[in-house]
Design a protein around this motif. Structure first.
Motif, short mmCIF file in Angstrom:
data_model
loop_
_atom_site.label_atom_id
_atom_site.label_comp_id
_atom_site.label_asym_id
_atom_site.label_seq_id
_atom_site.Cartn_x
_atom_site.Cartn_y
_atom_site.Cartn_z
N VAL A 26 -1.43 9.67 0.94
CA VAL A 26 -2.46 8.76 1.45
C VAL A 26 -2.36 7.41 0.75
O VAL A 26 -2.28 7.35 -0.49
CB VAL A 26 -3.86 9.36 1.23
N ARG A 27 -2.39 6.36 1.54
CA ARG A 27 -2.42 5.00 0.97
C ARG A 27 -3.82 4.42 1.16
O ARG A 27 -4.53 4.74 2.13
CB ARG A 27 -1.39 4.10 1.65
N ILE A 28 -4.20 3.58 0.22
CA ILE A 28 -5.46 2.85 0.33
C ILE A 28 -5.14 1.49 0.93
O ILE A 28 -4.30 0.76 0.39
CB ILE A 28 -6.12 2.69 -1.05
N PRO A 29 -5.76 1.12 2.05
CA PRO A 29 -5.42 -0.17 2.67
C PRO A 29 -5.81 -1.34 1.78
O PRO A 29 -6.91 -1.36 1.20
CB PRO A 29 -6.23 -0.16 3.97
N LEU A 30 -4.92 -2.29 1.64
CA LEU A 30 -5.17 -3.50 0.86
C LEU A 30 -5.37 -4.67 1.83
O LEU A 30 -4.44 -5.08 2.51
CB LEU A 30 -4.00 -3.77 -0.08
N ARG A 31 -6.58 -5.18 1.89
CA ARG A 31 -6.91 -6.22 2.87
C ARG A 31 -6.55 -7.62 2.39
O ARG A 31 -6.37 -8.53 3.20
CB ARG A 31 -8.41 -6.18 3.19
N GLY A 32 -6.49 -7.80 1.10
CA GLY A 32 -6.19 -9.13 0.57
C GLY A 32 -4.77 -9.24 0.06
O GLY A 32 -3.87 -8.52 0.52
N ALA A 33 -4.56 -10.13 -0.89
CA ALA A 33 -3.21 -10.41 -1.39
C ALA A 33 -2.83 -9.58 -2.60
O ALA A 33 -1.71 -9.69 -3.10
CB ALA A 33 -3.08 -11.89 -1.73
N ALA A 34 -3.76 -8.75 -3.10
CA ALA A 34 -3.45 -7.92 -4.27
C ALA A 34 -2.31 -6.97 -3.95
O ALA A 34 -2.24 -6.38 -2.87
CB ALA A 34 -4.68 -7.13 -4.69
N GLU A 35 -1.40 -6.82 -4.92
CA GLU A 35 -0.25 -5.95 -4.70
C GLU A 35 -0.62 -4.48 -4.78
O GLU A 35 -0.05 -3.64 -4.09
CB GLU A 35 0.83 -6.27 -5.75
N SER A 36 -1.60 -4.17 -5.63
CA SER A 36 -1.95 -2.76 -5.83
C SER A 36 -3.32 -2.68 -6.48
O SER A 36 -3.92 -3.69 -6.86
CB SER A 36 -0.90 -2.07 -6.70
N LEU A 37 -3.81 -1.45 -6.63
CA LEU A 37 -5.05 -1.16 -7.34
C LEU A 37 -4.71 -0.41 -8.62
O LEU A 37 -3.71 0.31 -8.68
CB LEU A 37 -5.97 -0.30 -6.49
N ASN A 38 -5.56 -0.56 -9.63
CA ASN A 38 -5.29 0.24 -10.83
C ASN A 38 -5.70 1.69 -10.58
O ASN A 38 -6.38 2.02 -9.60
CB ASN A 38 -5.96 -0.36 -12.07
N LEU A 39 -5.27 2.55 -11.47
CA LEU A 39 -5.45 3.98 -11.28
C LEU A 39 -6.91 4.37 -11.11
O LEU A 39 -7.27 5.12 -10.20
CB LEU A 39 -4.83 4.73 -12.46
N ALA A 40 -7.76 3.88 -12.00
CA ALA A 40 -9.15 4.30 -11.97
C ALA A 40 -9.84 3.87 -10.68
O ALA A 40 -10.64 4.62 -10.10
CB ALA A 40 -9.90 3.74 -13.19
N THR A 41 -9.54 2.67 -10.20
CA THR A 41 -10.13 2.19 -8.95
C THR A 41 -9.65 3.02 -7.77
O THR A 41 -10.43 3.41 -6.90
CB THR A 41 -9.80 0.71 -8.73
N ALA A 42 -8.35 3.28 -7.72
CA ALA A 42 -7.79 4.09 -6.63
C ALA A 42 -8.41 5.49 -6.64
O ALA A 42 -8.76 6.04 -5.59
CB ALA A 42 -6.28 4.17 -6.77
N ALA A 52 -11.34 6.34 -7.77
CA ALA A 52 -12.72 6.25 -7.32
C ALA A 52 -12.80 6.21 -5.80
O ALA A 52 -13.62 6.92 -5.18
CB ALA A 52 -13.39 5.02 -7.92
N LEU A 53 -11.96 5.41 -5.16
CA LEU A 53 -12.00 5.31 -3.70
C LEU A 53 -11.64 6.64 -3.04
O LEU A 53 -12.29 7.06 -2.08
CB LEU A 53 -11.05 4.21 -3.24
N CYS A 54 -10.62 7.30 -3.54
CA CYS A 54 -10.18 8.56 -2.93
C CYS A 54 -11.21 9.67 -3.14
O CYS A 54 -11.53 10.42 -2.20
CB CYS A 54 -8.84 8.98 -3.52
N LEU A 55 -11.73 9.79 -4.35
CA LEU A 55 -12.69 10.85 -4.62
C LEU A 55 -13.98 10.65 -3.83
O LEU A 55 -14.54 11.62 -3.29
CB LEU A 55 -12.98 10.92 -6.12
N TYR A 56 -14.44 9.41 -3.75
CA TYR A 56 -15.66 9.17 -3.00
C TYR A 56 -15.45 9.31 -1.50
O TYR A 56 -16.37 9.71 -0.77
CB TYR A 56 -16.24 7.79 -3.35
N ALA A 57 -14.24 9.03 -1.01
CA ALA A 57 -13.95 9.25 0.41
C ALA A 57 -14.08 10.74 0.74
O ALA A 57 -14.70 11.13 1.74
CB ALA A 57 -12.55 8.74 0.75
N SER A 58 -13.49 11.59 -0.11
CA SER A 58 -13.63 13.03 0.11
C SER A 58 -15.06 13.48 -0.03
O SER A 58 -15.56 14.31 0.76
CB SER A 58 -12.74 13.79 -0.87
#
Length: 272
Positions: free
Chosen positions: A243-259, A261-267
């Motif tokens: 699973v990839r997290i969509p990046l809407r802006g110009a950031a190349e990636s997300l750090n581990l903790a942020t990623a 958080a998004l995945c765990l809260y999505a589930s």
């Protein structure tokens, strides 16, 4: 008046030595520093707290910690500020020595959401993921492979007490971990920037009540890789979905903790 006043005393040196992993491993003890983590340790695992150290000022500021410790028969040592500073620069006047523990995946009962950290080395990231998993209502966190020591002082501080709220365990072999979590009925989803599945699409599908293929509503173990290089190809291949997290802006990636958080809260949202 403080009972411990000599920063060069043997007890002080013994506590300070727990900052090092070899000493922690040998003695089966670790440090919990600061009022919030110590508060949660005393509330949720008082049977594992061997000693509590407070300055007189901290005892006045945090009477609930002192009362909880005394109510659980935890030995309390009022200490001079110099003593606490020698034991730990991060204690903020409150420090506990706690017995380590060892948990296994087999102890989990009907888990719905698990975070698996594969070779995560940064203690701040590991601790933040544990805290996030706790907030998201996860069933457990597993540190697999060459991940940081669970009882590293910075890991413990970064959990802000969540270490004492949910099962957190260590395992040296990622393939065995994945076999075990699948045996408990969990699908394995790997978080990876090159994943074929889009997290937003999976959330939309779960909300439609008619998801096809990967279903975020199902019991899930999320697999997160190293901060610098992510998940190696062989570990990605072990997942049921990537699973990839969509990046809407110009950031190349997300750090581990942020990623995480998004995945765990999505589930957690989909399962709710």
């Amino acid at each position: 008046m403080p009972e411990l006043t000599n920063p060069r005393a043997e007890r002080v040196r013994s506590v300070r030595a727990l900052a090092g992993r070899p000493v922690r491993d040998r003695r089966g003890l670790f440090l919990v520093e600061g009022p919030q983590p110590v508060r949660e340790a005393v509330r949720h695992m008082p049977e594992r707290v061997r000693d509590l150290y407070l300055t007189v000022g901290a005892a006045e500021r945090y009477p609930e910690i002192l009362a909880a410790a005394r109510g659980a028969d935890v030995p309390v040592w009022l200490s001079a500020s110099e003593v606490l500073d020698t034991m730990s620069r991060d204690a903020q006047g409150v420090l506990a020595v706690v017995r380590t523990w060892s948990s296994t995946i087999d102890e989990l009962v009907h888990p719905r959401l698990v975070a698996v950290l594969a070779a995560v080395r940064d203690p701040g990231n590991a601790g933040t993921v544990i805290r996030t998993a706790d907030a998201a209502g996860a069933s457990a966190v597993i540190l697999a492979g060459a991940s940081v020591d669970l009882f590293n002082p910075k890991v413990v501080r970064s959990t802000a007490g969540s270490l004492f709220h949910l099962p957190v365990m260590r395992s040296g072999d990622l393939p065995e971990v994945l076999v075990s979590v699948r045996g408990l009925g969990l699908q394995v989803l790997a978080a990876d920037g090159g994943g074929a599945l889009d997290l937003d699409d999976l959330l939309d599908a779960a909300a439609s009540d008619a998801p096809a293929g990967t279903d975020l509503r199902a019991p899930t173990a999320w697999l997160f890789g190293n901060e610098a290089w992510g998940l190696p190809a062989e570990d990605v291949a072990r997942a049921d979905g990537v699973v990839r997290i969509p990046l809407r802006g110009a950031a190349e990636s997300l750090n581990l903790a942020t990623a995480a958080a998004l995945c765990l809260y999505a589930s957690a949202r989909a399962q709710r």
